[in-house]
Design a protein around this motif. Structure first.
Motif, PDB file in Angstrom:
ATOM      1  N   CYS A   1      -3.948   1.255 -12.426  1.00 59.05           N
ATOM      2  CA  CYS A   1      -2.497   1.280 -12.276  1.00 59.05           C
ATOM      3  C   CYS A   1      -1.880   0.042 -12.933  1.00 59.05           C
ATOM      4  CB  CYS A   1      -2.113   1.314 -10.799  1.00 59.05           C
ATOM      5  SG  CYS A   1      -2.690   2.766  -9.910  1.00 59.05           S
TER       6      CYS A   1
ATOM      7  N   GLU B   1       8.632   5.174  -6.830  1.00 59.45           N
ATOM      8  CA  GLU B   1       8.079   6.402  -7.421  1.00 59.45           C
ATOM      9  C   GLU B   1       9.078   6.954  -8.417  1.00 59.45           C
ATOM     10  OE1 GLU B   1       5.239   9.250  -5.299  1.00 59.45           O
ATOM     11  OE2 GLU B   1       7.207  10.117  -4.886  1.00 59.45           O
TER      12      GLU B   1
ATOM     13  N   TRP C   1       5.636  -0.584  -9.435  1.00 61.60           N
ATOM     14  CA  TRP C   1       4.236  -0.872  -9.106  1.00 61.60           C
ATOM     15  C   TRP C   1       3.472   0.447  -9.062  1.00 61.60           C
ATOM     16  CZ3 TRP C   1       1.165   0.671  -4.985  1.00 61.60           C
ATOM     17  CH2 TRP C   1       0.006  -0.075  -4.742  1.00 61.60           C
ATOM     18  N   GLY C   2       2.212   0.411  -9.493  1.00 58.68           N
ATOM     19  CA  GLY C   2       1.375   1.607  -9.393  1.00 58.68           C
ATOM     20  C   GLY C   2       1.665   2.655 -10.440  1.00 58.68           C
TER      21      GLY C   2
ATOM     22  N   GLY D   1      -6.585   1.276  -8.738  1.00 58.22           N
ATOM     23  CA  GLY D   1      -5.806   1.960  -7.715  1.00 58.22           C
ATOM     24  C   GLY D   1      -6.712   2.525  -6.641  1.00 58.22           C
TER      25      GLY D   1
ATOM     26  N   GLY E   1       0.591   6.019  -6.360  1.00 56.65           N
ATOM     27  CA  GLY E   1       1.128   4.791  -5.816  1.00 56.65           C
ATOM     28  C   GLY E   1       1.233   4.878  -4.303  1.00 56.65           C
TER      29      GLY E   1
END
Length: 407
Positions: free
Chosen positions: A130, A241, A269-270, A295, A404
């Protein structure tokens, strides 16, 4: 040690052990949230007499895999009392989880590793990589493509399960590594306000692309934070997201979060390694990758069930010699035969094409790691020339695995 279920009456004890191990002292609201979460989990404890000295909770998750989904316990709150370290407590609890998984038909297990060095030795492998991305939004986001100009609308978080929930479900079919979310998980965990460590962040906001009378073409979940004039810190948009039908829809959503008034930084993030933002951003000084990390970590508890439970991108016929120190049934030579319709994995005495540890097979399982990279790293032995490339072709997915959804 006595390894057994942790009853509801001992959950408060279990959480005090967790807070001791993780040096945490959460507020009462956070403690309540943790307790409610753990009550929904499978709970395994290690007891020394009447004293709880080890604890492991497992969410009852379903994970998307290429071509389908499989039951996959999600480990969390894994803790061992400091007085009982290096006495096999963690090994015993994880062994019990594996036994239950084999017995109950759960071929996978997963976790987010607090310490990478711990879980590889139990056969978990990092199944995805990630990225953390930051956008300087003090000026308009420069793009190389034209954003989708359909209208954007804010969604009440209470309506998320019905409005954006079906869209997220569709992403699970296209991208492996995603956990199924019911309405309770949407509202109680993913969009929870009280669970935030940073109390300066706003409640969750949801923006969707598309008119009210049509299916949405994408959405973003984000939170905002005011800037600090004294320190010159700009206001922040944290993107939790962002999903979209295509690049144009993604561009519209990124342009939106990068143009929110009184903010100057966007952090996400992610994000997946194949995020199109990194290609259609016109100025990579404005859109920067600030970090990368493993991840979701995956464990193949039942290798045969895991391999036959996913789809394959190309035909393959190889003998795999798998090593597994913790689950003897996974160890040995098996012939993997797969077409795009189905696969089989049966014991064989034939010479192996590849020899690999179960943790490395897990890292490749969702299509996030190439077997050839592991061969070059000396982690997988290729006995038949081209075998790694053939397995890579079969494991390949159109989109890289990503999630995520930390737990």
């Amino acid at each position: 040690m006595d390894i057994r279920d942790v009853p509801e009456a001992h959950v408060d004890r279990a959480m005090e052990l967790v807070y001791l191990v993780f040096h945490d002292n959460p507020e009462e609201e956070q403690r309540k949230h943790h307790r409610e979460l753990v009550l929904q989990c499978e709970r395994i404890g290690a007891y020394d007499g009447d004293t709880l000295v080890g604890f492991l909770a497992a969410h009852r998750f379903t994970l998307s895999v290429p071509g389908g989904e499989l039951p996959c316990p999600g480990l969390t709150f894994v803790s061992v009392a400091p007085t009982h370290r290096r006495r096999g407590v963690l090994s015993a609890m994880i062994a019990e989880l594996f036994r239950r998984g084999t017995r109950q038909g759960r071929p996978l297990a997963a976790l987010w590793a607090s310490e990478d060095a711990i879980y590889g030795r139990f056969g978990f492998g990092p199944a995805m990589e990630c990225l953390s991305v930051e956008i300087d939004s003090r000026r308009p986001l420069a793009l190389r493509i034209a954003p989708d100009e359909r209208p954007l609308r804010l969604i009440d978080p209470a309506d998320a399960p019905s409005v954006v929930g079906p869209y997220f479900d569709a992403t699970r079919a296209a991208r492996a590594g995603r956990i199924a979310r019911d309405a309770e998980r949407w509202r109680g965990e993913w969009l929870a306000e009280e669970a935030e460590e940073d109390d300066e962040l706003s409640p969750p906001r949801i923006v969707a692309l598309g008119d009210t009378d049509e299916e949405i073409a994408g959405y973003a979940v984000y939170r905002t934070k005011s800037g600090n004039d004294d320190t010159g810190t700009p206001g922040l948009v944290r993107v939790d997201e962002l999903e979209a039908d295509d690049a144009a829809a993604a561009a519209a959503l990124w342009r939106y979060v990068a143009s929110i008034d009184l903010t100057g930084t966007v952090r996400a993030w992610g994000r997946p390694l194949d995020d199109p933002l990194l290609l259609f951003a016109a100025d990579r000084d404005q859109v920067r990758v600030t970090g990368g990390f493993p991840g979701l970590w995956v464990r193949l508890v039942d290798v045969r069930a895991a391999l036959t439970g996913r789809a394959w991108a190309a035909p393959v016929d190889l003998v795999l010699d798998v090593r597994d120190q913790h689950i003897p049934a996974n160890t040995g030579r098996h012939r993997l035969t797969a077409t795009q319709e189905a696969g089989s994995y049966e014991p064989t005495g034939d010479a192996p094409d590849l020899t690999l540890d179960v943790r490395d097979l897990a890292a490749c399982y969702l299509g996030g790691t190439e077997v050839r990279r592991l061969v070059r790293a000396g982690l997988v032995a290729e006995h038949t020339r081209g075998a790694a490339a053939r397995l890579d072709a079969a494991l390949r997915t159109e989109l890289l695995p990503n999630s995520g959804d930390e737990f």
